[in-house]
Design a protein around this motif. Sequence first.
Motif, PDB file in Angstrom:
ATOM      1  N   THR A  33       0.860  -1.167   0.000  1.00 14.31           N
ATOM      2  CA  THR A  33       0.000   0.000   0.000  1.00 14.31           C
ATOM      3  C   THR A  33       0.903   1.225   0.000  1.00 14.31           C
ATOM      4  OG1 THR A  33      -1.654  -1.181   1.307  1.00 14.31           O
ATOM      5  CG2 THR A  33      -1.861   1.216   1.212  1.00 14.31           C
ATOM      6  N   ILE A  34       0.657   2.133  -0.949  1.00 16.17           N
ATOM      7  CA  ILE A  34       1.420   3.379  -1.022  1.00 16.17           C
ATOM      8  C   ILE A  34       0.450   4.524  -0.756  1.00 16.17           C
ATOM      9  CG2 ILE A  34       2.857   4.894  -2.434  1.00 16.17           C
ATOM     10  CD1 ILE A  34       3.737   2.387  -3.982  1.00 16.17           C
ATOM     11  N   ILE A  35       0.746   5.295   0.294  1.00 10.89           N
ATOM     12  CA  ILE A  35      -0.130   6.365   0.737  1.00 10.89           C
ATOM     13  C   ILE A  35       0.593   7.699   0.582  1.00 10.89           C
ATOM     14  CG2 ILE A  35      -1.493   7.262   2.664  1.00 10.89           C
ATOM     15  CD1 ILE A  35      -1.291   4.337   3.853  1.00 10.89           C
ATOM     16  N   PRO A  36       0.297   8.464  -0.478  1.00  7.53           N
ATOM     17  CA  PRO A  36       0.890   9.789  -0.595  1.00  7.53           C
ATOM     18  C   PRO A  36       0.200  10.730   0.404  1.00  7.53           C
ATOM     19  CG  PRO A  36      -0.514   9.346  -2.491  1.00  7.53           C
ATOM     20  CD  PRO A  36      -0.538   8.116  -1.612  1.00  7.53           C
ATOM     21  N   ALA A  63       3.808 -13.751   5.890  1.00  3.01           N
ATOM     22  CA  ALA A  63       3.573 -14.107   7.291  1.00  3.01           C
ATOM     23  C   ALA A  63       2.655 -13.108   7.997  1.00  3.01           C
ATOM     24  CB  ALA A  63       4.905 -14.202   8.032  1.00  3.01           C
ATOM     25  N   GLY A  64       2.288 -12.037   7.294  1.00  3.15           N
ATOM     26  CA  GLY A  64       1.394 -11.047   7.881  1.00  3.15           C
ATOM     27  C   GLY A  64       2.095  -9.931   8.630  1.00  3.15           C
ATOM     28  N   ILE A  65       3.424  -9.889   8.582  1.00  2.22           N
ATOM     29  CA  ILE A  65       4.175  -8.818   9.244  1.00  2.22           C
ATOM     30  C   ILE A  65       4.201  -7.602   8.317  1.00  2.22           C
ATOM     31  CG2 ILE A  65       6.373  -8.118  10.270  1.00  2.22           C
ATOM     32  CD1 ILE A  65       4.936 -10.427  11.742  1.00  2.22           C
ATOM     33  N   ARG A  66       3.791  -6.458   8.832  1.00  2.00           N
ATOM     34  CA  ARG A  66       3.727  -5.232   8.024  1.00  2.00           C
ATOM     35  C   ARG A  66       4.859  -4.289   8.401  1.00  2.00           C
ATOM     36  NH1 ARG A  66      -0.587  -0.705   8.734  1.00  2.00           N
ATOM     37  NH2 ARG A  66      -1.124  -2.128  10.400  1.00  2.00           N
ATOM     38  N   HIS A  67       5.584  -3.823   7.398  1.00  5.29           N
ATOM     39  CA  HIS A  67       6.625  -2.808   7.578  1.00  5.29           C
ATOM     40  C   HIS A  67       6.107  -1.508   6.998  1.00  5.29           C
ATOM     41  CE1 HIS A  67      10.452  -0.737   6.116  1.00  5.29           C
ATOM     42  NE2 HIS A  67      10.404  -0.577   7.410  1.00  5.29           N
ATOM     43  N   MET A  68       6.125  -0.459   7.804  1.00  7.58           N
ATOM     44  CA  MET A  68       5.722   0.868   7.380  1.00  7.58           C
ATOM     45  C   MET A  68       6.972   1.728   7.259  1.00  7.58           C
ATOM     46  SD  MET A  68       4.375   3.909   9.678  1.00  7.58           S
ATOM     47  CE  MET A  68       6.053   4.454   9.774  1.00  7.58           C
ATOM     48  N   ASN A  90      10.686   7.492   8.748  1.00  5.96           N
ATOM     49  CA  ASN A  90       9.988   6.941   9.902  1.00  5.96           C
ATOM     50  C   ASN A  90       9.602   5.492   9.609  1.00  5.96           C
ATOM     51  OD1 ASN A  90       8.962   7.156  12.472  1.00  5.96           O
ATOM     52  ND2 ASN A  90       7.125   8.262  11.880  1.00  5.96           N
ATOM     53  N   ASN A  91      10.095   4.547  10.423  1.00  2.83           N
ATOM     54  CA  ASN A  91       9.893   3.117  10.192  1.00  2.83           C
ATOM     55  C   ASN A  91       9.226   2.434  11.379  1.00  2.83           C
ATOM     56  OD1 ASN A  91      11.512   2.165   7.612  1.00  2.83           O
ATOM     57  ND2 ASN A  91      12.625   3.852   8.557  1.00  2.83           N
ATOM     58  N   GLY A  92       8.331   1.506  11.063  1.00  2.00           N
ATOM     59  CA  GLY A  92       7.686   0.734  12.109  1.00  2.00           C
ATOM     60  C   GLY A  92       7.296  -0.637  11.597  1.00  2.00           C
ATOM     61  N   TYR A  93       7.136  -1.591  12.508  1.00  4.17           N
ATOM     62  CA  TYR A  93       6.716  -2.949  12.177  1.00  4.17           C
ATOM     63  C   TYR A  93       5.480  -3.292  12.998  1.00  4.17           C
ATOM     64  CZ  TYR A  93      11.058  -3.782   9.697  1.00  4.17           C
ATOM     65  OH  TYR A  93      12.088  -3.713   8.796  1.00  4.17           O
ATOM     66  N   PHE A  94       4.572  -4.035  12.363  1.00  4.65           N
ATOM     67  CA  PHE A  94       3.339  -4.428  13.024  1.00  4.65           C
ATOM     68  C   PHE A  94       3.131  -5.914  12.818  1.00  4.65           C
ATOM     69  CE2 PHE A  94       3.085  -0.157  11.303  1.00  4.65           C
ATOM     70  CZ  PHE A  94       2.871   0.577  12.449  1.00  4.65           C
ATOM     71  N   GLU A  95       2.656  -6.576  13.859  1.00  5.97           N
ATOM     72  CA  GLU A  95       2.398  -8.011  13.788  1.00  5.97           C
ATOM     73  C   GLU A  95       1.150  -8.288  12.976  1.00  5.97           C
ATOM     74  OE1 GLU A  95       2.215  -9.492  17.772  1.00  5.97           O
ATOM     75  OE2 GLU A  95       4.093  -8.521  18.330  1.00  5.97           O
ATOM     76  N   ARG A  96       0.963  -9.549  12.642  1.00  6.73           N
ATOM     77  CA  ARG A  96      -0.189  -9.979  11.839  1.00  6.73           C
ATOM     78  C   ARG A  96      -1.501  -9.426  12.418  1.00  6.73           C
ATOM     79  NH1 ARG A  96      -1.412 -14.434   8.631  1.00  6.73           N
ATOM     80  NH2 ARG A  96       0.621 -15.363   9.023  1.00  6.73           N
ATOM     81  N   ASP A  97      -2.283  -8.806  11.536  1.00  8.93           N
ATOM     82  CA  ASP A  97      -3.618  -8.302  11.893  1.00  8.93           C
ATOM     83  C   ASP A  97      -3.619  -7.420  13.140  1.00  8.93           C
ATOM     84  OD1 ASP A  97      -4.682  -9.756   9.732  1.00  8.93           O
ATOM     85  OD2 ASP A  97      -4.829 -11.552  10.984  1.00  8.93           O
TER      86      ASP A  97
END
Length: 149
Positions: A33-36, A63-68, A90-97
């Motif tokens: 997903t690209i969010i301008p 695996a459902g891991i999201r990197h922002m 700015n970087n962050g990681y989120f677990e599945r769902d």
Amino acid sequence: MNDRQNDKMIMEFNIAIEPEKISRMEASNGRVTIIPFTGSVESELFSGEILPGAADIQVTNAAGIRHMCARYMFEGTDYTGAKCHLFVDNNGYFERDHSPRPFEAQPTFMTDSEALADYLHGAHFRAEGHSREGGVDIRIFDIRKTAEE
């Protein structure tokens, strides 16, 4: 261990998102997903507007891991009144769902401001993203300073 409640907020970025400009792709091994976005900041350290080209790129693996990863550049003035730029990665990681509220990320900065460079080029910040109608507010905290200082 740092007590997050004592971290000092140094800036808040006001981010505006236009949903119709978001790009999405689904693949067998994840999604992108690209969010301008656009936005501004007014703080004691720096005030300015985001330049064109800002984007939050979110990649979710199989695996459902999201990197922002949000990258953007402000043009404005530092606390001395000097014109300058502030680049944010700015970087962050989120677990599945899992979409924590607020979400947390690790920002790093580059600036051509002589007054801000020594301070902002250090790796001692954290960010919180607070969703709101039409966008998100990104609060930047110095994890070395406490609110009482």
